[in-house]
Scaffold this motif. Structure first.
Motif, PDB file in Angstrom:
ATOM      1  N   GLY A   1       0.817  -1.210   0.000  1.00 43.45           N
ATOM      2  CA  GLY A   1       0.000   0.000   0.000  1.00 43.45           C
ATOM      3  C   GLY A   1       0.849   1.258   0.000  1.00 43.45           C
ATOM      4  N   ALA A   2       1.920   1.274   0.801  1.00 44.09           N
ATOM      5  CA  ALA A   2       2.810   2.437   0.856  1.00 44.09           C
ATOM      6  C   ALA A   2       3.526   2.638  -0.480  1.00 44.09           C
ATOM      7  CB  ALA A   2       3.823   2.266   1.978  1.00 44.09           C
ATOM      8  N   LYS A   3       3.824   1.547  -1.157  1.00 48.17           N
ATOM      9  CA  LYS A   3       4.541   1.646  -2.436  1.00 48.17           C
ATOM     10  C   LYS A   3       3.702   2.328  -3.508  1.00 48.17           C
ATOM     11  CE  LYS A   3       7.510  -1.038  -5.515  1.00 48.17           C
ATOM     12  NZ  LYS A   3       8.031  -2.376  -5.870  1.00 48.17           N
ATOM     13  N   VAL A   4       2.372   2.285  -3.371  1.00 50.32           N
ATOM     14  CA  VAL A   4       1.506   2.981  -4.321  1.00 50.32           C
ATOM     15  C   VAL A   4       1.840   4.473  -4.329  1.00 50.32           C
ATOM     16  CG1 VAL A   4      -0.882   3.671  -4.787  1.00 50.32           C
ATOM     17  CG2 VAL A   4      -0.365   1.304  -4.192  1.00 50.32           C
ATOM     18  N   TYR A   5       2.022   5.063  -3.150  1.00 46.78           N
ATOM     19  CA  TYR A   5       2.360   6.481  -3.066  1.00 46.78           C
ATOM     20  C   TYR A   5       3.769   6.743  -3.588  1.00 46.78           C
ATOM     21  CZ  TYR A   5      -1.836   6.656  -0.237  1.00 46.78           C
ATOM     22  OH  TYR A   5      -3.138   6.542   0.185  1.00 46.78           O
ATOM     23  N   GLU A   6       4.672   5.799  -3.322  1.00 42.64           N
ATOM     24  CA  GLU A   6       6.036   5.940  -3.829  1.00 42.64           C
ATOM     25  C   GLU A   6       6.053   5.931  -5.350  1.00 42.64           C
ATOM     26  OE1 GLU A   6      10.432   3.970  -2.986  1.00 42.64           O
ATOM     27  OE2 GLU A   6       8.623   2.842  -2.514  1.00 42.64           O
ATOM     28  N   MET A   7       5.309   5.027  -5.951  1.00 42.81           N
ATOM     29  CA  MET A   7       5.269   4.948  -7.413  1.00 42.81           C
ATOM     30  C   MET A   7       4.579   6.170  -8.010  1.00 42.81           C
ATOM     31  SD  MET A   7       7.053   2.383  -7.774  1.00 42.81           S
ATOM     32  CE  MET A   7       7.071   2.502  -9.559  1.00 42.81           C
ATOM     33  N   ALA A   8       3.555   6.701  -7.315  1.00 47.59           N
ATOM     34  CA  ALA A   8       2.919   7.929  -7.786  1.00 47.59           C
ATOM     35  C   ALA A   8       3.937   9.064  -7.820  1.00 47.59           C
ATOM     36  CB  ALA A   8       1.744   8.288  -6.874  1.00 47.59           C
ATOM     37  N   GLY A   9       4.836   9.084  -6.838  1.00 47.50           N
ATOM     38  CA  GLY A   9       5.885  10.092  -6.816  1.00 47.50           C
ATOM     39  C   GLY A   9       6.916   9.918  -7.909  1.00 47.50           C
ATOM     40  N   ILE A  10       7.017   8.711  -8.447  1.00 46.96           N
ATOM     41  CA  ILE A  10       7.937   8.464  -9.565  1.00 46.96           C
ATOM     42  C   ILE A  10       7.285   8.815 -10.891  1.00 46.96           C
ATOM     43  CG2 ILE A  10       9.165   6.639 -10.821  1.00 46.96           C
ATOM     44  CD1 ILE A  10       9.611   5.267  -8.121  1.00 46.96           C
ATOM     45  N   TYR A  11       6.007   8.484 -11.035  1.00 49.58           N
ATOM     46  CA  TYR A  11       5.313   8.714 -12.312  1.00 49.58           C
ATOM     47  C   TYR A  11       4.983  10.190 -12.556  1.00 49.58           C
ATOM     48  CZ  TYR A  11       4.534   3.641 -12.284  1.00 49.58           C
ATOM     49  OH  TYR A  11       4.689   2.275 -12.246  1.00 49.58           O
ATOM     50  N   SER A  12       4.567  10.909 -11.506  1.00 49.28           N
ATOM     51  CA  SER A  12       4.016  12.255 -11.724  1.00 49.28           C
ATOM     52  C   SER A  12       5.004  13.252 -12.336  1.00 49.28           C
ATOM     53  CB  SER A  12       3.427  12.801 -10.419  1.00 49.28           C
ATOM     54  OG  SER A  12       4.385  12.854  -9.392  1.00 49.28           O
ATOM     55  N   PRO A  13       6.298  13.280 -11.958  1.00 50.48           N
ATOM     56  CA  PRO A  13       7.192  14.233 -12.626  1.00 50.48           C
ATOM     57  C   PRO A  13       7.328  13.957 -14.129  1.00 50.48           C
ATOM     58  CG  PRO A  13       8.162  13.467 -10.580  1.00 50.48           C
ATOM     59  CD  PRO A  13       6.990  12.593 -10.846  1.00 50.48           C
ATOM     60  N   THR A  14       7.374  12.680 -14.491  1.00 52.42           N
ATOM     61  CA  THR A  14       7.470  12.340 -15.923  1.00 52.42           C
ATOM     62  C   THR A  14       6.234  12.796 -16.669  1.00 52.42           C
ATOM     63  OG1 THR A  14       8.812  10.412 -15.360  1.00 52.42           O
ATOM     64  CG2 THR A  14       7.827  10.462 -17.558  1.00 52.42           C
ATOM     65  N   LEU A  15       5.069  12.594 -16.053  1.00 53.56           N
ATOM     66  CA  LEU A  15       3.830  13.053 -16.692  1.00 53.56           C
ATOM     67  C   LEU A  15       3.794  14.575 -16.756  1.00 53.56           C
ATOM     68  CD1 LEU A  15       1.558  10.385 -15.094  1.00 53.56           C
ATOM     69  CD2 LEU A  15       1.722  10.816 -17.534  1.00 53.56           C
ATOM     70  N   GLY A  16       4.419  15.247 -15.771  1.00 51.17           N
ATOM     71  CA  GLY A  16       4.519  16.698 -15.835  1.00 51.17           C
ATOM     72  C   GLY A  16       5.333  17.144 -17.043  1.00 51.17           C
ATOM     73  N   ILE A  17       6.399  16.423 -17.329  1.00 52.49           N
ATOM     74  CA  ILE A  17       7.210  16.747 -18.509  1.00 52.49           C
ATOM     75  C   ILE A  17       6.421  16.497 -19.786  1.00 52.49           C
ATOM     76  CG2 ILE A  17       9.278  16.081 -19.808  1.00 52.49           C
ATOM     77  CD1 ILE A  17      10.592  15.433 -17.097  1.00 52.49           C
TER      78      ILE A  17
ATOM     79  N   ILE B   1       5.130  21.892 -12.906  1.00 54.79           N
ATOM     80  CA  ILE B   1       4.934  22.241 -11.492  1.00 54.79           C
ATOM     81  C   ILE B   1       4.053  21.207 -10.813  1.00 54.79           C
ATOM     82  CG2 ILE B   1       3.929  23.939  -9.913  1.00 54.79           C
ATOM     83  CD1 ILE B   1       4.703  26.102 -11.936  1.00 54.79           C
ATOM     84  N   TYR B   2       2.945  20.858 -11.466  1.00 62.84           N
ATOM     85  CA  TYR B   2       2.045  19.858 -10.898  1.00 62.84           C
ATOM     86  C   TYR B   2       2.785  18.551 -10.613  1.00 62.84           C
ATOM     87  CZ  TYR B   2      -2.218  22.539 -12.041  1.00 62.84           C
ATOM     88  OH  TYR B   2      -3.219  23.480 -12.101  1.00 62.84           O
ATOM     89  N   GLY B   3       3.510  18.076 -11.601  1.00 69.04           N
ATOM     90  CA  GLY B   3       4.171  16.779 -11.480  1.00 69.04           C
ATOM     91  C   GLY B   3       5.240  16.749 -10.398  1.00 69.04           C
ATOM     92  N   VAL B   4       6.112  17.763 -10.417  1.00 67.16           N
ATOM     93  CA  VAL B   4       7.218  17.796  -9.447  1.00 67.16           C
ATOM     94  C   VAL B   4       6.697  18.056  -8.035  1.00 67.16           C
ATOM     95  CG1 VAL B   4       9.332  18.987  -8.801  1.00 67.16           C
ATOM     96  CG2 VAL B   4       8.877  18.488 -11.210  1.00 67.16           C
ATOM     97  N   ALA B   5       5.731  18.977  -7.910  1.00 68.59           N
ATOM     98  CA  ALA B   5       5.178  19.285  -6.589  1.00 68.59           C
ATOM     99  C   ALA B   5       4.423  18.094  -6.016  1.00 68.59           C
ATOM    100  CB  ALA B   5       4.258  20.501  -6.684  1.00 68.59           C
ATOM    101  N   LEU B   6       3.629  17.433  -6.850  1.00 68.27           N
ATOM    102  CA  LEU B   6       2.883  16.266  -6.379  1.00 68.27           C
ATOM    103  C   LEU B   6       3.828  15.199  -5.850  1.00 68.27           C
ATOM    104  CD1 LEU B   6       0.148  14.765  -6.144  1.00 68.27           C
ATOM    105  CD2 LEU B   6       0.520  13.917  -8.472  1.00 68.27           C
ATOM    106  N   ALA B   7       4.940  15.001  -6.554  1.00 63.11           N
ATOM    107  CA  ALA B   7       5.888  13.968  -6.142  1.00 63.11           C
ATOM    108  C   ALA B   7       6.634  14.346  -4.872  1.00 63.11           C
ATOM    109  CB  ALA B   7       6.887  13.702  -7.272  1.00 63.11           C
ATOM    110  N   ASN B   8       7.245  15.537  -4.863  1.00 60.81           N
ATOM    111  CA  ASN B   8       8.194  15.879  -3.805  1.00 60.81           C
ATOM    112  C   ASN B   8       7.588  16.521  -2.567  1.00 60.81           C
ATOM    113  OD1 ASN B   8      11.013  15.308  -5.034  1.00 60.81           O
ATOM    114  ND2 ASN B   8       9.901  16.342  -6.675  1.00 60.81           N
TER     115      ASN B   8
END
Length: 246
Positions: free
Chosen positions: A142-158, A190-197
């Motif tokens: 369950g915790a890894k779901v949030y970790e993976m969201a933090g990995i995907y979102s910056p790429t989607l921001g780009i 901004i959305y992607g990096v902020a959501l992740a970090n």
């Protein structure tokens, strides 16, 4: 309620908004529906592809742990274990039967039931360690779901930024649209990096820390119940378990 986590979440929003204003932009510039869809819906789509439904449900269930974390008080648990050992020495293991129904934690209740049933020490350890490892694996997934969201979102921001710049390139003939178009393109970043970090990765780290503490509590319980089953002296049990507090 964990005020520190709540303040951190509020501060994350304040930092983004205040930073935008101090840089000479406007709060309205932070809102872009297309960027929102690309980053947030795109991240959700990636998580849906990666995870089973039960894992996503577990992740949502664990979200409240960040703001309402379970109480981890190893000293209190050790004190209770020592109390159980004293009861067992005076009344025998059956004297602990009245303690089972009073336990809200099913893991503790199961351990006490195994003890009352006269299970061998290693048998008790084996059963409870399987439960511990299974629970820990479920929670970590369950915790890894949030970790993976933090990995995907910056790429989607780009991706969102590139798509925005593509739209800008199609309007080079109209200079009045270029500044607004470029600004809107970078909102996705901004959305992607902020959501992740600011959100996803800190939340994942927080949950992993809570899971580790919960596992430690269960390890203390296992060692204590095994020691009671072995007939160890209450003072010896207390001295042994005190090592977890250091």
């Amino acid at each position: 309620m964990d005020l520190v986590s709540l303040i951190g979440t509020i501060l994350a929003f304040v930092v983004i908004v205040l930073g935008t204003i101090l840089k000479g932009s406007s709060v309205e510039a932070l809102w872009n529906p297309a960027a929102f869809v690309i980053v947030f819906a795109g991240t959700l789509a990636a998580l849906l592809v990666q995870n089973q439904g039960k894992v996503l449900r577990q992740a949502l269930k664990m979200l409240r742990m960040i703001y309402r974390p379970p109480r981890h008080q190893p000293a209190d648990l050790i004190s209770r274990i020592v109390g159980w050992s004293e009861i067992s020495r005076r009344q025998g293991l059956l004297g602990l039967e009245s303690q089972i129904d009073a336990e809200a934690d099913p893991f503790i209740g199961k351990g006490l039931q195994l003890l009352v049933d006269g299970g061998e020490p290693e048998a008790i350890r084996g059963v409870l360690e399987v439960d511990l490892e299974t629970r820990e694996a479920i929670d970590l997934a369950g915790a890894k779901v949030y970790e993976m969201a933090g990995i995907y979102s910056p790429t989607l921001g780009i991706i969102g930024a590139v798509m925005g710049l593509m739209a800008v390139m199609q309007n080079l003939a109209d200079p009045s649209k270029l500044g607004h178009g470029i600004a809107a393109a970078f909102v996705a970043t901004i959305y992607g990096v902020a959501l992740a970090n600011l959100f996803m990765l800190p939340m994942a780290a927080r949950l992993k820390g809570l899971i580790g503490k919960q596992s430690q509590m269960r390890e203390i319980l296992i060692e204590g119940l095994v020691a009671i089953a072995q007939g160890d002296n209450p003072r010896q049990i207390e001295a042994k378990l005190q090592g977890y507090l250091s």
